[in-house]
Enzyme design. Structure first.
Site, PDB file in Angstrom:
ATOM      1  N   LYS A  42      16.307 -22.008 -38.906  1.00 27.22           N
ATOM      2  CA  LYS A  42      17.234 -21.035 -39.502  1.00 27.22           C
ATOM      3  C   LYS A  42      18.653 -21.283 -38.998  1.00 27.22           C
ATOM      4  O   LYS A  42      19.611 -21.241 -39.773  1.00 27.22           O
ATOM      5  CB  LYS A  42      16.777 -19.604 -39.190  1.00 27.22           C
ATOM      6  N   ASP A  84      16.568  -9.598 -43.799  1.00 21.65           N
ATOM      7  CA  ASP A  84      15.145  -9.872 -44.054  1.00 21.65           C
ATOM      8  C   ASP A  84      14.577  -8.894 -45.104  1.00 21.65           C
ATOM      9  O   ASP A  84      13.522  -9.140 -45.672  1.00 21.65           O
ATOM     10  CB  ASP A  84      14.350  -9.689 -42.753  1.00 21.65           C
ATOM     11  N   GLN A  98      12.938 -12.245 -35.147  1.00 23.48           N
ATOM     12  CA  GLN A  98      11.796 -13.084 -35.502  1.00 23.48           C
ATOM     13  C   GLN A  98      10.492 -12.378 -35.108  1.00 23.48           C
ATOM     14  O   GLN A  98      10.330 -11.958 -33.972  1.00 23.48           O
ATOM     15  CB  GLN A  98      11.917 -14.450 -34.792  1.00 23.48           C
TER      16      GLN A  98
END
Ligand code: NAD
Length: 285
Positions: A49, A116, A93
Site C-alpha cells: 500500500k 476503507d 490494517q
C-alpha cells in the site's frame, strides 16, 4: 473460453489516471497506514500500500506499533490522525491483535477519512445509496465487472460469503446496479444449484478451489475474491496463491474470469488510492 479480467493492468491504468489528476488539480493527498504487531501477511499488505501510494503521488505515512500496544494508545494515534490536516485517509490494517477491539478502533476514525469504508457511517450510507467511501475490495470487483459488462442491470448475481468487508458490501453494490442479488453462505443448501443460475458470480469464501468448474453457468462472469496460500504441488518448498474458484475448470465455461493472483487483489489497492484521492479532492487539499 473466458476473457481474463486482468486486475494488474486495470489497476495500473487507474493509478496512472489518479497520478495525473493529482498533479493537474495540485492536490497533496495523504494516507496514514497503521499496523499493530508483526503479522507477516499484514506487513506485506502495508508495504504494498505504501509503495502504491508513492507511485500514485500520495504521501504515505506508515505507523508500526508493537503487538502489545494498548487500546488507549491506538485510539490516541487515531485521534491525532483525525486532526492532522495533511492526512486524508486512515487505514488500520486488520486483523488487530486479540487484545484490541477492531470495531471501537474503526468507530474512532473520522468517517471523512475512513478510506476503507468500514466506519458505521459509511456502511450505513452505502446501504442507503448515499455518497460514501465504498469499501476497496467490493469497489474493485465492480470495476472489473464493468470492464466486460458496463450495465449489469437485470442480471442474476450470486455472492458467496457474507463478511462485512467483502460479501455484504459487494451485494449492496450489485443491488445498486439493478442486479437480482442472492447471497449464499456456509448454511446455504445446494450451493452448486445457486451457482448454476448466476450470470455473475462473486466468490468471497477463503476456501481454495471450492467453486467447481461445472457449477459455472455458461457465459457467466466470475469474480474470484478468495486468496489462500497453499503448498505448491510441483515444489514442496514453495507456496502459491489460489482463489475460491477452480480456475482451470471454470475458464472454458465462463465468459470472463478474474485470475488469482492478479485479479481483485491489485484492484483493492488501486481503489484505496482512489478513495484517498477523493478524500483530498473533497477538501480541495
Ligand atoms: P470471512 O472468513 O470473513 O468470510 C467468509 C465467508 O464465506 C463467510 O461469510 C461464510 O459464510 C462463507 N463460507 C464459508 N464456508 C462456506 C461454504 N462452505 N459455503 C458457502 N459459503 C461459505 O472472509 P472474507 O474476509 O470475506 O474473505 C474471503 C476471502 O477473500 C479470503 O480468501 C480473503 O483472503 C479474500 N480477500 C481478498 C481480498 C482482496 O483484496 N483480493 C480482500 C479481502 C478478502
Amino acid at each position: 473460453m473466458a476473457q481474463i479480467l486482468d486486475g494488474v493492468a486495470l489497476s495500473r491504468r487507474i493509478r496512472a489516471e489518479l497520478a495525473s489528476q493529482i498533479t493537474k488539480e495540485g492536490l497533496s493527498p495523504g494516507l496514514a497506514v497503521v499496523l499493530v504487531g508483526e503479522n507477516p501477511a499484514s506487513q506485506v499488505y502495508v508495504r504494498n500500500k505504501a509503495r502504491a501510494a508513492e507511485e500514485t503521488g500520495i504521501l504515505s505515512q506508515t505507523h508500526l506499533l508493537p503487538a502489545d500496544t494498548t487500546q488507549t494508545a491506538l485510539l490516541d494515534l487515531i485521534a491525532r490522525l483525525n486532526e492532522d490536516p495533511k492526512i486524508h485517509g486512515i487505514l488500520v490494517q486488520m486483523p488487530l491483535p486479540p487484545a484490541l477491539d477492531p470495531q471501537a478502533v474503526i468507530a474512532a476514525m473520522d468517517p471523512a477519512k475512513d478510506v476503507d469504508g468500514f466506519h458505521p457511517v459509511n456502511v450505513g450510507r452505502l446501504s442507503l445509496g448515499l455518497p460514501c467511501f465504498v469499501p476497496c475490495t467490493p469497489q474493485g470487483c465492480m470495476l472489473l465487472l464493468r470492464e466486460v459488462l458496463p450495465d449489469p442491470a437485470g442480471k442474476r448475481a450470486l455472492v458467496i460469503g457474507r463478511s462485512n468487508i467483502v460479501g455484504k458490501p459487494v451485494a449492496q453494490l450489485l443491488l445498486q446496479a439493478d442486479c437480482t442479488v442472492t447471497m449464499a453462505h456456509s448454511r446455504t443448501p445446494d450451493l452448486a444449484g445457486e451457482c448454476r443460475r448466476a450470470d455473475i458470480l462473486v466468490a468471497a469464501i477463503g476456501r481454495p478451489h471450492f467453486v467447481q468448474g461445472d457449477w459455472i453457468k455458461d457465459g457467466a462472469i466470475v469474480i474470484d475474491v478468495g486468496i489462500t496460500r497453499v503448498a505448491d504441488s510441483a515444489d514442496a518448498e514453495k507456496t502459491r496463491l489460489v482463489g475460491d474458484v477452480d480456475y482451470e475448470a471454470a475458464t472454458p465455461r465462463a465468459a470472463a474470469i478474474t485470475p488469482v493472483p492478479g485479479g481483485v487483489g491489485p484492484m483493492t489497492i488501486a481503489c484505496l488510492m482512489r478513495n484517498t484521492f477523493l478524500s483530498a479532492q473533497a477538501r480541495g487539499l
